[in-house]
Design a protein around this motif. Structure first.
Motif, PDB file in Angstrom:
ATOM      1  N   ILE A  53      10.502   6.765  11.086  1.00 17.69           N
ATOM      2  CA  ILE A  53       9.498   6.766  11.293  1.00 17.69           C
ATOM      3  C   ILE A  53       8.979   8.293  10.038  1.00 17.69           C
ATOM      4  CG2 ILE A  53       7.134   7.832  11.498  1.00 17.69           C
ATOM      5  CD1 ILE A  53       8.401   5.987  13.886  1.00 17.69           C
ATOM      6  N   VAL A  54       9.523   9.819  10.197  1.00 17.21           N
ATOM      7  CA  VAL A  54       9.587  10.877   9.396  1.00 17.21           C
ATOM      8  C   VAL A  54      10.275  10.406   8.069  1.00 17.21           C
ATOM      9  CG1 VAL A  54      10.981  12.732   9.652  1.00 17.21           C
ATOM     10  CG2 VAL A  54       9.967  12.001  11.181  1.00 17.21           C
ATOM     11  N   ASN A  55      11.660  10.166   7.393  1.00 20.33           N
ATOM     12  CA  ASN A  55      11.318   9.555   6.228  1.00 20.33           C
ATOM     13  C   ASN A  55      10.276   8.910   5.550  1.00 20.33           C
ATOM     14  OD1 ASN A  55      14.174  10.474   7.136  1.00 20.33           O
ATOM     15  ND2 ASN A  55      15.276   8.876   7.482  1.00 20.33           N
ATOM     16  N   ALA A  56       9.879   7.891   6.674  1.00 19.96           N
ATOM     17  CA  ALA A  56       8.796   7.169   5.756  1.00 19.96           C
ATOM     18  C   ALA A  56       8.039   7.158   5.284  1.00 19.96           C
ATOM     19  CB  ALA A  56       8.290   5.412   6.749  1.00 19.96           C
ATOM     20  N   ALA A  57       7.819   8.685   6.075  1.00 17.49           N
ATOM     21  CA  ALA A  57       6.585   9.714   5.912  1.00 17.49           C
ATOM     22  C   ALA A  57       6.452  10.391   4.704  1.00 17.49           C
ATOM     23  CB  ALA A  57       6.277  10.623   6.979  1.00 17.49           C
ATOM     24  N   ARG A  58       7.747  10.710   4.430  1.00 19.24           N
ATOM     25  CA  ARG A  58       8.479  11.640   3.121  1.00 19.24           C
ATOM     26  C   ARG A  58       8.658  10.569   2.550  1.00 19.24           C
ATOM     27  NH1 ARG A  58      10.331  16.543   4.872  1.00 19.24           N
ATOM     28  NH2 ARG A  58      10.716  16.912   6.436  1.00 19.24           N
ATOM     29  N   ALA A  59       9.210   9.582   2.459  1.00 24.39           N
ATOM     30  CA  ALA A  59       8.926   8.593   1.345  1.00 24.39           C
ATOM     31  C   ALA A  59       7.749   8.376   1.095  1.00 24.39           C
ATOM     32  CB  ALA A  59      10.263   7.268   1.575  1.00 24.39           C
ATOM     33  N   GLY A  99       5.742  -6.609   1.247  1.00 25.15           N
ATOM     34  CA  GLY A  99       4.397  -5.962   1.741  1.00 25.15           C
ATOM     35  C   GLY A  99       4.364  -4.900   1.657  1.00 25.15           C
ATOM     36  N   ILE A 100       5.067  -3.800   2.909  1.00 21.39           N
ATOM     37  CA  ILE A 100       5.369  -2.573   3.126  1.00 21.39           C
ATOM     38  C   ILE A 100       6.100  -2.235   2.306  1.00 21.39           C
ATOM     39  CG2 ILE A 100       6.105  -1.066   5.022  1.00 21.39           C
ATOM     40  CD1 ILE A 100       3.630  -2.236   5.623  1.00 21.39           C
ATOM     41  N   ASN A 101       7.394  -2.621   1.988  1.00 18.85           N
ATOM     42  CA  ASN A 101       8.689  -2.468   1.082  1.00 18.85           C
ATOM     43  C   ASN A 101       8.259  -1.930  -0.519  1.00 18.85           C
ATOM     44  OD1 ASN A 101      10.251  -1.826   2.962  1.00 18.85           O
ATOM     45  ND2 ASN A 101      11.309  -3.663   2.042  1.00 18.85           N
ATOM     46  N   ASP A 102       7.046  -2.369  -1.062  1.00 20.38           N
ATOM     47  CA  ASP A 102       6.271  -2.759  -2.030  1.00 20.38           C
ATOM     48  C   ASP A 102       5.506  -1.137  -1.850  1.00 20.38           C
ATOM     49  OD1 ASP A 102       5.986  -3.285  -4.960  1.00 20.38           O
ATOM     50  OD2 ASP A 102       3.860  -3.618  -4.265  1.00 20.38           O
ATOM     51  N   ALA A 117      -2.726   5.103   5.978  1.00 17.37           N
ATOM     52  CA  ALA A 117      -1.232   6.067   5.075  1.00 17.37           C
ATOM     53  C   ALA A 117      -0.552   6.251   6.635  1.00 17.37           C
ATOM     54  CB  ALA A 117      -1.660   6.946   4.275  1.00 17.37           C
ATOM     55  N   THR A 118      -0.833   6.312   7.631  1.00 14.78           N
ATOM     56  CA  THR A 118      -0.159   6.978   8.954  1.00 14.78           C
ATOM     57  C   THR A 118       0.421   4.942   9.350  1.00 14.78           C
ATOM     58  OG1 THR A 118      -1.942   8.141   8.911  1.00 14.78           O
ATOM     59  CG2 THR A 118      -0.573   7.817  11.011  1.00 14.78           C
ATOM     60  N   VAL A 119      -0.039   4.303   9.140  1.00 22.19           N
ATOM     61  CA  VAL A 119      -0.124   3.272   9.430  1.00 22.19           C
ATOM     62  C   VAL A 119       1.366   2.445   9.332  1.00 22.19           C
ATOM     63  CG1 VAL A 119      -1.198   0.985  10.266  1.00 22.19           C
ATOM     64  CG2 VAL A 119      -2.550   2.631  11.184  1.00 22.19           C
ATOM     65  N   VAL A 120       0.937   2.970   7.213  1.00 17.61           N
ATOM     66  CA  VAL A 120       1.170   1.950   6.765  1.00 17.61           C
ATOM     67  C   VAL A 120       2.728   2.765   6.799  1.00 17.61           C
ATOM     68  CG1 VAL A 120       2.636   2.504   4.585  1.00 17.61           C
ATOM     69  CG2 VAL A 120       0.442   1.432   4.966  1.00 17.61           C
ATOM     70  N   TYR A 123       4.576   1.578   9.656  1.00 19.62           N
ATOM     71  CA  TYR A 123       5.193  -0.313   9.739  1.00 19.62           C
ATOM     72  C   TYR A 123       6.347   0.343   8.872  1.00 19.62           C
ATOM     73  CZ  TYR A 123       0.615  -2.755  10.553  1.00 19.62           C
ATOM     74  OH  TYR A 123      -0.092  -3.253  11.572  1.00 19.62           O
ATOM     75  N   LYS A 124       6.476   0.917   8.154  1.00 19.69           N
ATOM     76  CA  LYS A 124       7.735   1.442   7.188  1.00 19.69           C
ATOM     77  C   LYS A 124       9.152   2.141   9.000  1.00 19.69           C
ATOM     78  CE  LYS A 124      10.334   1.824   3.890  1.00 19.69           C
ATOM     79  NZ  LYS A 124      11.212   0.410   3.253  1.00 19.69           N
TER      80      LYS A 124
END
Length: 284
Positions: A53-59, A99-102, A117-120, A123-124
């Motif tokens: 989740i942390v990595n997804a936020a930074r990404a 869809g999420i990865n795109d 954005a937070t939900v995205v 999900y990631k």
């Protein structure tokens, strides 16, 4: 403190953990709360999910996805259809993982507000933990819109912001925001660790930086500062672990006290439902 129901006294191997994971373990060990896990493997799963989740936020911060109001939401039309309310509905035939990865690959094609954005990000993080096959089995027919989310996230809340850890969701409220700018009524954030947060539209900042940014958007002359709410949210990690293992969907208690179904995020009430449908909302 951390305890294991299986009586394991050796606990988790710290040498194989990332910095974020070590920070979580150290803080939970120092906490007056008793965090109970079925086994070290259960704790390892939570740490891995929080790390993702942390990595997804930074990404997402680096993706080029922009902040936008519901009226100007946009997404890649090859994967998402824009709804009349400013949501993004996954197209029929598109795998949820694709869809999420795109969003993270082609962020410049996307714009949405901070709750979406937070939900995205969640999900990631869950996708990268469970893998595409499991994620696609449970997180189908996705709608990205405000705090609507798939029931398999099973978001839970604790009412103590001192017990927030990297990968958690928190909310900075701006009670005196400019009424002509409702998007600045507050900021949903992901806890990154080491005193940092990610808030879509503000970026990565300290808590003081988030508050300073919100205070710039107050009613002229106001001296009422933005502040961090007590509520802290995260997915039910034990529930997700059971999904990953093909086990029962029944949830297990992972915190000894103060755990409940999510009741509020930012300026809305939410009623949790096990049915895959949009959540009803009412303004506070």
């Amino acid at each position: 403190m951390i305890t294991f129901l299986n009586g394991d006294i050796n606990g988790i191997n710290m040498s194989g953990l990332t910095g974020v994971e070590r920070e979580i373990v150290a803080e939970k060990q120092r906490s007056p709360e008793n965090y109970v896990y079925e086994s070290p493997a259960a704790l390892e799963f939570e740490l891995n999910t929080r790390k993702h989740i942390v990595n997804a936020a930074r990404a997402l911060d680096a993706s080029g996805a922009e902040f936008a109001s519901f009226e100007t939401t946009r997404g890649n039309p090859n994967y998402w259809t824009r709804t009349s309310k400013g949501g993004l509905q996954l197209r029929s035939g598109v795998q949820p993982s694709d869809g999420i990865n795109d969003i993270f690959r082609n962020g410049y094609l996307y714009a949405f507000e901070c709750a979406t954005a937070t939900v995205v990000v969640l999900y990631k993080g869950v996708l990268d933990t469970l893998g595409p096959a499991v994620f696609n089995s449970y997180f189908n027919d996705l709608l990205l819109y405000d705090w609507h989310y798939d029931s398999d996230l099973q978001l839970t809340t604790i009412n103590n912001n001192l017990e927030a850890y990297p990968g958690d969701v928190q909310y900075f409220k701006n009670p005196d925001h400019d009424p002509n700018k409702p998007e600045w009524q507050g900021e949903n954030v992901i806890v990154l660790g080491n005193g940092e947060y990610f808030g879509h539209g503000i970026g990565i900042s300290s808590g003081a930086g988030i508050i300073a940014a919100l205070n710039e958007e107050r009613v002229p002359g106001s001296t009422t500062s933005a502040y961090l709410l007590d509520e802290t949210f995260h997915p039910d990690f034990e529930y997700l672990r059971k999904l990953s293992e093909g086990r029962s969907r029944s949830s297990s208690v992972v915190r000894a006290s103060d755990l409940a179904v999510i009741a509020r995020i930012g300026g809305h009430h939410y009623i949790y439902t096990y049915k895959k449908a949009e959540l009803p909302t009412t303004s506070i």
